[in-house]
Design an enzyme around this catalytic site. Structure first.
Site, short mmCIF file in Angstrom:
data_model
loop_
_atom_site.label_atom_id
_atom_site.label_comp_id
_atom_site.label_asym_id
_atom_site.label_seq_id
_atom_site.Cartn_x
_atom_site.Cartn_y
_atom_site.Cartn_z
N ARG A 58 -0.35 46.55 64.87
CA ARG A 58 0.04 45.23 65.34
C ARG A 58 0.41 44.26 64.22
NH1 ARG A 58 -2.60 47.81 68.82
NH2 ARG A 58 -3.64 48.52 66.93
N THR A 59 -0.47 44.15 63.23
CA THR A 59 -0.25 43.12 62.22
C THR A 59 1.03 43.40 61.43
OG1 THR A 59 -2.66 42.98 62.10
CG2 THR A 59 -1.42 41.79 60.41
N LYS A 88 -1.55 55.61 41.02
CA LYS A 88 -1.64 56.00 39.60
C LYS A 88 -2.66 55.15 38.86
CE LYS A 88 3.34 56.56 39.79
NZ LYS A 88 4.54 55.78 39.42
N ARG A 109 -2.69 43.35 53.30
CA ARG A 109 -3.93 43.86 53.94
C ARG A 109 -4.60 44.81 52.96
NH1 ARG A 109 -4.91 46.24 59.90
NH2 ARG A 109 -4.81 44.01 60.31
N HIS A 137 -9.60 37.71 58.95
CA HIS A 137 -8.29 38.14 59.46
C HIS A 137 -7.66 36.89 60.09
CE1 HIS A 137 -5.11 40.45 61.03
NE2 HIS A 137 -5.75 41.35 61.74
N1 CP Z 1 -5.48 43.58 65.54
C1 CP Z 1 -5.06 44.22 64.41
O1 CP Z 1 -5.24 43.73 63.29
O2 CP Z 1 -4.47 45.41 64.65
P1 CP Z 1 -3.85 46.35 63.54
O3 CP Z 1 -5.02 46.87 62.70
O4 CP Z 1 -3.14 47.45 64.27
O5 CP Z 1 -2.94 45.54 62.67
#
Ligand code: CP
Length: 311
Positions: A58-59, A88, A109, A137
């Site tokens: 999603r993100t 590396k 991320r 998040h």
């Molecule tokens: N909700 C969410 O962060 O989903 P993903 O880990 O798929 O990005």
């Protein structure tokens, strides 16, 4: 945060009611994606890099969709720890400095708490934290709030139950923190004894006069809340398999639970789910989690356009 322009998005505590309203107004303007070319000039000529050291559907996809709909180019690295020179031994700091030379904004991320701050410390272009380990998040919290407002027409006064392993779940932490901007919020934490919401969030709630209650029993709260926010047991953050197995499957939201909720109640989940919500629940209008995931595009379009977009 007074203005979004060229700001890093490190955590949800940067936001206040005023800038949240600005963001949601922009998201509402940009949401009708069916208008061909609508908004496509806002990020024209901008390059956005997505560095994802952890898996994501999603993100990453919704940020990439958002960037492309608004006319930006994207450079995207999935599984960055393996498919970039991090494999590396290149440090996160060096990667961020190098990608600064190729982009106008970086979406990051990373599995380590504090990694977004490390990136911010060496970056001359905005960094958006797309999840840093178990800590935060923030853009999930933004789309969750936007979803609540869209579903109920307001955020003030809502009551919400967070259900599952809340000790390791960054999306629940971030949503709790951002809800402190609103009035008369009531929070119920439904978690097993050793996996409760951490004290830093509880301290923040107390300081902000947000009422919270704790229980281990899901059925205790179903009639009391507007939102049941289910969470995944995040296997990747458990140090030992036994602990994971103890928690996994403790809370499964089933069709029978729908009838025990308030009539107007909804079920949210940041997804992915791995069994916490029975698929029989999906048919109910109370199941808001796929609507929630879709809202990610509008909110992330709004965020990108406010940070680096043309005015
Ligand atoms: N909700 C969410 O962060 O989903 P993903 O880990 O798929 O990005």
């Amino acid at each position: 945060m007074k203005s979004f322009v060229n700001q890093h998005i490190l955590n949800e505590r940067q936001f206040n009611r005023k800038n949240l309203e600005t963001l949601f107004e922009r998201a509402r303007e940009l949401a009708p994606l069916n208008k061909p070319g609508f908004g496509a000039f806002l990020l024209q000529g901008q390059v956005i890099s997505l560095l994802f050291y952890e898996p994501s559907t999603r993100t990453r996809f919704s940020f990439e969709a958002a960037a492309k709909i608004l006319g930006a180019w994207t450079l995207t690295s999935e599984n960055t720890g393996i498919f970039s020179s991090a494999a590396k031994g290149e440090t996160l700091e060096d990667t961020i400095k190098v990608v600064n030379g190729y982009s106008d904004l970086i979406i990051l991320r990373h599995p380590q708490p504090g990694s977004a701050k490390r990136a911010v410390n060496v970056s001359g272009i905005p960094i958006i934290n797309a999840g840093d380990g178990t800590r935060s998040h923030p853009t999930q919290a933004l789309l969750d709030l936007f979803t609540i407002e869209k579903e109920f027409g307001k955020i003030d006064g809502v009551s919400i139950a967070f259900v599952g392993d809340l000790a390791h779940y960054r999306a629940a932490r971030s949503l709790c923190a951002i809800l402190t901007n609103y009035k008369n919020i009531k929070i119920y934490f439904v978690a097993p004894k050793n996996f409760k919401m951490k004290d830093d969030i509880k301290r923040l709630l107390k300081k902000s006069d947000v009422k919270y209650f704790e229980t281990e029993i899901l059925s205790d709260v179903l009639k009391k809340v507007d939102i049941v926010y289910m969470t995944r047991t995040a296997k990747e953050y458990f140090e030992n398999e036994d602990d994971y197995l103890k928690v996994r499957g403790m809370y499964i939201f089933k069709r029978i639970h729908l009838g025990q909720m308030r009539n107007h109640g909804i079920v949210m989940h940041p997804l992915p789910r791995v069994g916490e919500i029975d698929i029989q629940v999906d048919k109910s209008k109370k199941a808001a989690y796929f609507r929630q995931a879709k809202n990610g595009v509008a909110v992330r379009m709004a965020l990108l356009s406010l940070i680096i977009g043309k005015t």
